[in-house]
Structures are given as C-alpha cells and as structure tokens.
Design a protein around this motif. Structure first.
Motif, PDB file in Angstrom:
ATOM      1  N   ASN A   1      -0.100   0.425   4.356  1.00  0.00           N
ATOM      2  CA  ASN A   1       0.371   1.694   3.803  1.00  0.00           C
ATOM      3  C   ASN A   1      -0.712   2.766   3.765  1.00  0.00           C
TER       4      ASN A   1
ATOM      5  N   HIS B   1       4.611   0.031   6.960  1.00  0.00           N
ATOM      6  CA  HIS B   1       5.233   1.259   6.466  1.00  0.00           C
ATOM      7  C   HIS B   1       4.437   2.507   6.859  1.00  0.00           C
TER       8      HIS B   1
ATOM      9  N   HIS C   1       8.050   0.160   1.407  1.00  0.00           N
ATOM     10  CA  HIS C   1       7.974   1.208   0.385  1.00  0.00           C
ATOM     11  C   HIS C   1       8.356   0.661  -0.986  1.00  0.00           C
TER      12      HIS C   1
ATOM     13  N   HIS D   1       1.115   5.031  -1.711  1.00  0.00           N
ATOM     14  CA  HIS D   1       2.253   4.248  -2.165  1.00  0.00           C
ATOM     15  C   HIS D   1       1.873   3.313  -3.309  1.00  0.00           C
TER      16      HIS D   1
END
Length: 455
Positions: free
Chosen positions: A100, A127, A236, A50
């Motif tokens: 992430n 996330h 995100h 990400h």
C-alpha cells in the motif's frame, strides 16, 4: 578405503536419511528451513496512507511464519529505504513487497532497483502499489515503475459490493478460490494496461459503480525481465484482508513470486465463442473475441465498439454494428448484458429486432419487452434476468417463421413475422440479410455470438 569403511559410511548415511524423514513427518524440521526466502516489505507512503498497512505487514509476516517459507524485513521510513534498497542491499532479498505504498518514493537508486528486478528480483504489489509513482499534475511519476507493475491507478468510486471473477483457476494465487465470489471493497480503476502484456487472474465484467459492461482487472501477474511480478488491487478494507479467501490469494501470489509455486505468467488467450460440441453441430463464430473482423458500423464517427476480454462492448452514443456476411435461414446464439435501464437489440437479417431491455422489475412479458420481436410479437412468458447479469438467446429463423429461447425458456414458438421492425436496414424480406447489433441506445456487451446456417 576398506569394504568395512564403505559399509560403515553407507549405514551412517542411511541412518541420517531416516532421521531426517522422521523429523519431517513429525514436523520438527520444516522442508523450507534449509532455503528460507527473504522478503522486504515496503510501507513508506508519500501520498494517501491506508489504515490497512499495519495489517498488511502482519499478514505477510504470519503467512511466512506459518508456512516456514520466508522471513520478512521492513522499510517503514525514508532512512530505512536509503539503507535497504540500494542496488547492493537488494541482493540479499528474494522479493520486495510494496504494501500500500503511494506517491513518489525516495528510492536511493531507481535504475538499480529496475535492474535488480530484470535480473531476477521479484515484486509483489498490494492495492495502492499502483498509486505509487503515478502521473499527477505536479509530477510525471516514474514510467518504468508503472510498466514493471503492469498498470497505473487512475481513480476509484465509492466502495461497493462486486462479484470477482476468477480468470485463471490454476494459478497459485487463485487456484484455491471459488470461480466467483462477492466482496465489498474500494475498487481501483486502471489505465496503461493490456491483456496482451499481463495475465489477468481476477477481473470484473462491469464497472464497479455504474454497472456498465467492460473489462476491469483486479489481480494479475507478468514477467518483467527475469523477475516475477504479482499484483492485487484488493487490500483497502481490513475486514476483507482478514477473510480466508484473501489470505489464500495473497499467500499464493507471494509463493509464486518467490518461485515456491509454479504458475503461468503469459497472457491468457481470449475465450472461445463456440464449444467443441457446437462446432460438431455446425456452429461457427460470428465474433472472433479478438477484434471487429467481419463487422462494420452503420454510421461512422460515433463512439466505437471495443473488444474487451472476449466481449463486444458499447458505451454511450454509438452506432449499430453489422456483419459483412448475409444469411438466409439460420440458428443464432448469443449472450448479452446491460446495466440498469439498459436497452439494445439484435436484428435478424437486419430487419427483425429481438428486443433487449431491462424489464426485470415488471415481471410481465410485453410486446416491447425483453425478448419480444419489437412491437410485433410479445414473449409467451416472462424470462428476463436482472440488469448486470448475462442472458442468453437462441433464435431460429426459417423463412419468415421465428423461434426464440431466452435464458433456456422458449418464449416465441415458430411464429410468423408480419414484417420488419422499426429501425430495420431495409424491407427486402425475401432476401438474405446481415446480423445487426443495436448500439445507439446505451451501454451493452455481447459475447459468444455464433451461428449455424441452415440449408
């Protein structure tokens, strides 16, 4: 020791206390400085990476610096993971944050990590932390990690605007958030989770893309051995991460995980379908918000009804659901939600259908429209809400006369019923009958179903 020495020591200690108090008031010494926590932020990825990872690192660091409550160390490479995440190295950290992360990480001692958490090490997942060690066609992943995290990511649709519903207004991770608020985000879907195992802090009551009713968790906490685990699926979009609400959410979650803020991690009980005021008025639940006790299906072998966070939920291809008990005269109250194009209905005594229909865009009452007695009595005025919103009904049936209030507006006023509607269980209009929920016309959810029998 002489009295003069004792007096001198007392005066000295008093002076020191006053100096410390003044320093605290003036902001020269932070109260957490004596016992600052140490956090390990892990940003290694073996799957999708990400773009929000650097912002996550920055935010975690700034939140600790601004509060003076924690320092941050980083694991950004396989080499750093091998050095800093051994069983012995983990002892210097109060929490590990999976920022992430994705794929199968090269942990040097997987069991040592699990043992560290069970012994009181704490974990924060952001996330894609649930996309870490997940089951894939080329890998079984790691089941114990997924159990520790509380759920497994299974996919997501296009980014969409959703309304987040705060489930726990007292937990540090959510207490400073509004009861509900809208965000645009990539919303993860999960499997291998249960409200019996985790305390859901934020959720959706409908699918983020289709709008079909259901229970979709966004953030949760639970106890894993002696360790605390906080997870948020948000993280995100960088614009979302820069909002005040996100900072409050993440700060509170980290503080709870570090033991700096109190908060319950036990599963939340299902919502009560009957208020105390209604109980005094004689109402009782028809649906207990936990299971299908007291109900049976009209046709076996079809898509089953499910109970999700106090909701009775039907997808597609289901069967009507009928109460075991039969009723004569009564007042029935219930809430319902349908997606775009939705269609359902509630049959009083199993014979008279109060229609449920997505007709908001018509702006006109109709004999087959929302709130009508299907095909027999049209609402006196239009009272529908848009698809995706909860709507409420009160129906009073005495003999063959019916009064219906939809969303607080009386739309049928003591009207006589000429006979059963289409789809009725039978035509025995002079006998008591059950309550039936139509389940063969598409997705629908009901909640807070309660009844007051009338003598």
């Amino acid at each position: 020791m002489s009295q003069q020495h004792v007096l001198f020591l007392r005066k000295g200690l008093t002076a020191i206390c006053w100096v410390m108090f003044i320093c605290l008031v003036c902001g020269q010494v932070h109260p957490a400085a004596v016992s600052k926590k140490k956090v390990l932020c892990v940003s290694v990825t073996k799957g999708f990476r990400h773009s929000s990872i650097p912002l996550g690192e920055e935010l975690i660091k700034d939140l600790g610096t601004d509060s003076g409550e924690w320092d941050v160390d980083y694991v950004r490479t396989d080499e750093e993971m091998a050095q800093k995440m051994t069983a012995s190295a983990l002892k210097q950290y109060d929490a590990v944050i999976f920022n992430n992360t994705s794929g199968d990480l090269p942990l040097p001692d997987p069991q040592g990590f699990i043992d560290w958490v069970k012994a009181g090490g704490n974990v924060v997942g952001i996330h894609a932390a649930t996309d870490t060690f997940r089951e894939r066609p080329d890998s079984p992943g790691w089941a114990e990690y997924r159990k520790m995290m509380g759920a497994q990511f299974i996919g997501h649709g296009p980014q969409s605007e959703v309304e987040l519903l705060v489930q726990d207004r007292k937990h540090p991770a959510t207490k400073d958030l509004p009861p509900s608020f809208k965000v645009t985000e990539e919303i993860y879907l999960f499997k291998d989770w249960s409200r019996d195992d985790i305390r859901v802090l934020i959720a959706l009551d409908k699918h983020p893309n289709t709008g079909e009713p259901g229970d979709f968790p966004i953030s949760w906490v639970h106890q894993y051995g002696k360790g605390r685990v906080f997870y948020t699926a948000l993280g995100h979009r960088e614009d979302l991460m820069r909002t005040e609400n996100y900072e409050k959410h993440l700060r509170g979650g980290i503080r709870w995980a570090l033991g700096l803020a109190k908060g319950d991690a036990s599963p939340l009980p299902p919502p009560s379908p009957v208020t105390n005021k209604e109980k005094k008025q004689g109402f009782r639940p028809l649906f207990n918000a936990r299971d299908l006790a007291g109900w049976h299906v009209r046709t076996e072998g079809r898509t089953p009804w499910t109970v999700q966070n106090g909701m009775l939920v039907m997808g597609k291809g289901g069967s009507d659901l009928i109460t075991d008990e039969k009723f004569g005269d009564f007042i029935l109250r219930y809430d319902y939600m349908i997606p775009k194009g939705g269609n359902s209905g509630v049959y009083l005594r199993g014979r008279y259908e109060i229609q449920i229909l997505d007709d908001f865009e018509t702006k006109q009452p109709d004999i087959h429209g929302n709130g009508s007695v299907y095909g027999l009595i049209a609402p006196s005025q239009f009272a529908s809400r848009p698809a995706g919103e909860w709507q409420s009904v009160e129906a009073k049936l005495v003999g063959k006369n019916l009064t219906v209030v939809l969303n607080g507006i009386k739309i049928i006023d003591n009207q006589p019923l000429p006979g059963p509607t289409a789809g009725a269980l039978d035509d025995k209009v002079d006998e008591p009958g059950p309550i039936m929920l139509q389940g063969d016309h598409g997705p629908v959810a009901y909640r807070n179903i309660r009844i007051k029998p009338l003598k």
